[in-house]
Enzyme design. Structure first.
Site, PDB file in Angstrom:
ATOM      1  N   ASP A   1      -0.827   1.582  -4.179  1.00 43.77           N
ATOM      2  CA  ASP A   1      -1.918   0.549  -4.745  1.00 43.77           C
ATOM      3  C   ASP A   1      -3.185   0.940  -5.147  1.00 43.77           C
ATOM      4  O   ASP A   1      -4.005   0.058  -5.677  1.00 43.77           O
ATOM      5  CB  ASP A   1      -1.864  -0.816  -3.905  1.00 43.77           C
ATOM      6  CG  ASP A   1      -2.674  -0.353  -2.396  1.00 43.77           C
ATOM      7  OD1 ASP A   1      -2.813   0.705  -1.844  1.00 43.77           O
ATOM      8  OD2 ASP A   1      -3.456  -1.467  -2.018  1.00 43.77           O
TER       9      ASP A   1
ATOM     10  N   SER B   1       0.783  -1.231  -0.081  1.00 44.15           N
ATOM     11  CA  SER B   1      -0.112  -0.107   0.017  1.00 44.15           C
ATOM     12  C   SER B   1       0.850   1.349  -0.092  1.00 44.15           C
ATOM     13  O   SER B   1       1.551   1.522  -0.780  1.00 44.15           O
ATOM     14  CB  SER B   1      -1.012  -0.059   1.413  1.00 44.15           C
ATOM     15  OG  SER B   1      -1.959   0.986   1.280  1.00 44.15           O
TER      16      SER B   1
END
EC number: 5.4.2.10
Length: 459
Positions: free
Chosen positions: A245, A102
């Site tokens: 992401d 992420s």
């Protein structure tokens, strides 16, 4: 009971350091493959990744594990996390996998798992996977004739782009809008600029040249400086910041001011409430969302439900309550009318739709409430159980009482990093400063005592 390998958002760690090693990733693939092969029909898994260098290593390791378990692996390449969730459903896969950490730096990586419905796996299923990881799976693997195969899928990023574009109301276009989009050198570097351009906007893409190590590096939703500079430079109407992401979004208005996830949730919730699209008369956020958002929603007659940190918990509460808006101040925004997880591009498109339909500037649109003063501190720790100590619990209780009913104190262990997060919130800033500083000292002190105790035991 805490899980052994899974945190709040899958399995995560430093690349090539346990558990983010190729041998462990292969074991994860085997364990998940064995579990899902026994329960499902298609034996198909879709695998996406962001742009980290270690993604290649982990992708190959996971494929080895899945195919050994008899699963067919469809490799999507670099795609946003919400694209994996969406394609998991549209390709009728039993499982979706996203290789990403992420918003973390490039040297971290992780494994997120989605079920056939596109939702993240439950704690119960993750516990079953952990048990299988710690089991000898040699007798559970596929026979020679049933070993799976891997196939690299081309062009599915464009299916996601079309899906995202269709979430914009049909009568809304982005013509004449000047938009800067910061792709964080991450998974959305193709999809986000393309979707915005196809919808009519004049697009200025920055941080859209990933090289494996520059993901989230002084860019994206965790560092807005370059986006603000570009918005000012090209006199843009709005700046959009995604994370590595693509499941988070923050906005920068035409004055180069930051708009966080709480304000974005307020904008969408108010607009959908007015137009009859809001379901369940409420919104789901986490314990970290600003008290100002709660007061704003309450004035509108709307409920705010809080969950633990993590968009999976937000989604669970949304499903239980029947709500279609949820999210986090960090920019995870879940709109269940469209998808099953946080989607930065889709959330940004809904904000742009609100802006176009209201014919207002982004700075005016996104000033829905005055945030209550909030202080957030992180304490790096060695002992993850420091919050369980009685002395620490007592100190937290006393600090909470000191703040009173019109303020909040949230202290929690991060699910992805070795830190304790301390958040104080209330109208009296001086009291907040004192209480938060006190709690930082208490936790650091007792963590240090734990280290001293451990060294004495080992001597």
């Amino acid at each position: 009971m805490a899980q052994k390998y899974f945190g709040t958002d899958g399995i995560r760690g430093k690349a090539n350091v346990f558990p983010m090693t190729p041998d462990f990733a292969m074991k994860v693939g085997m364990a998940v493959g064995v579990l899902f092969r026994s329960q499902r029909q298609s034996r198909r898994v879709v695998i996406g990744k962001d742009t980290r260098l270690s993604g290649y290593m982990l992708e190959n390791a996971l494929v080895s594990g899945f195919t050994a378990a008899g699963m067919e692996a469809f490799l999507l390449g670099p795609v946003p996390t919400p694209a994996v969730a969406m394609l998991c459903r549209s390709l009728r896969a039993d499982l979706g996998v996203m290789i990403s950490a992420s918003h973390n730096p490039f040297y971290d990586n992780g494994i997120k798992l989605f079920g056939p419905d596109g939702f993240k796996l439950s704690d119960e299923i993750e516990k079953k996977i952990e048990q299988l990881i710690d089991t000898d799976l040699s007798k559970s693997l596929a026979s020679c004739a049933e070993i799976g195969y891997a196939k690299r899928v081309e062009g599915d990023i464009y299916r996601y782009i079309e899906y995202a574009k269709r979430t914009l109301p049909r009568d809304v276009r982005l013509d004449a809008l000047r938009i800067v989009v910061d792709c964080a050198n991450g998974a959305a570097y193709k999809a986000a600029p393309r979707a915005l351009w196809e919808l009519g906007a004049e697009v200025f893409a920055i941080n859209d040249a990933p090289n494996g190590t520059n993901i989230n590096q002084k860019c994206g939703s965790t560092d807005l400086a370059s986006l603000k500079q570009k918005v000012h430079e090209v006199r843009a109407d709005v700046g959009i910041a995604l994370d590595g992401d693509g499941d988070r979004v923050l906005i920068v208005d035409e004055k180069a001011q930051t708009v966080d996830g709480d304000q974005l949730i307020a904008v969408i919730a108010e607009h959908w409430h007015k137009t009859g699209r809001l379901q369940g008369n409420g919104v789901v956020t986490t314990i970290m969302s600003n008290l100002g958002l709660e007061r704003f929603l309450n004035r509108k007659g709307l409920e705010l439900v809080r969950t633990n940190v993590g968009d999976r918990y937000v989604v669970d509460a949304m499903r239980q309550k029947g709500y279609n808006i949820g999210g986090e101040a960090s920019g995870h925004i879940v709109l269940s009318d469209f998808g099953t997880t946080g989607d930065g591009l889709v959330a940004a498109l809904q904000i742009l739709a609100c802006m176009q339909e209201s014919q207002s500037s982004m700075s005016h649109l996104c000033k829905r409430f005055e945030p209550v003063p909030q202080i957030l501190k992180n304490v790096t720790i060695k002992n993850k159980n420091v919050l369980k100590k009685n002395q620490v619990k007592t100190a937290i209780d006393q600090a909470t009482q000191r703040l009173g009913n019109e303020a909040r104190l949230v202290i929690r262990a991060s699910g992805t990093e070795p830190v304790i997060r301390i958040m104080g919130e209330g109208d009296e800033r001086e009291v907040l400063d004192a209480v938060v500083a006190e709690m930082v000292d208490v936790i650091a002190h007792h963590d240090a005592l734990s280290k001293v105790g451990a060294s004495l035991e080992g001597s």
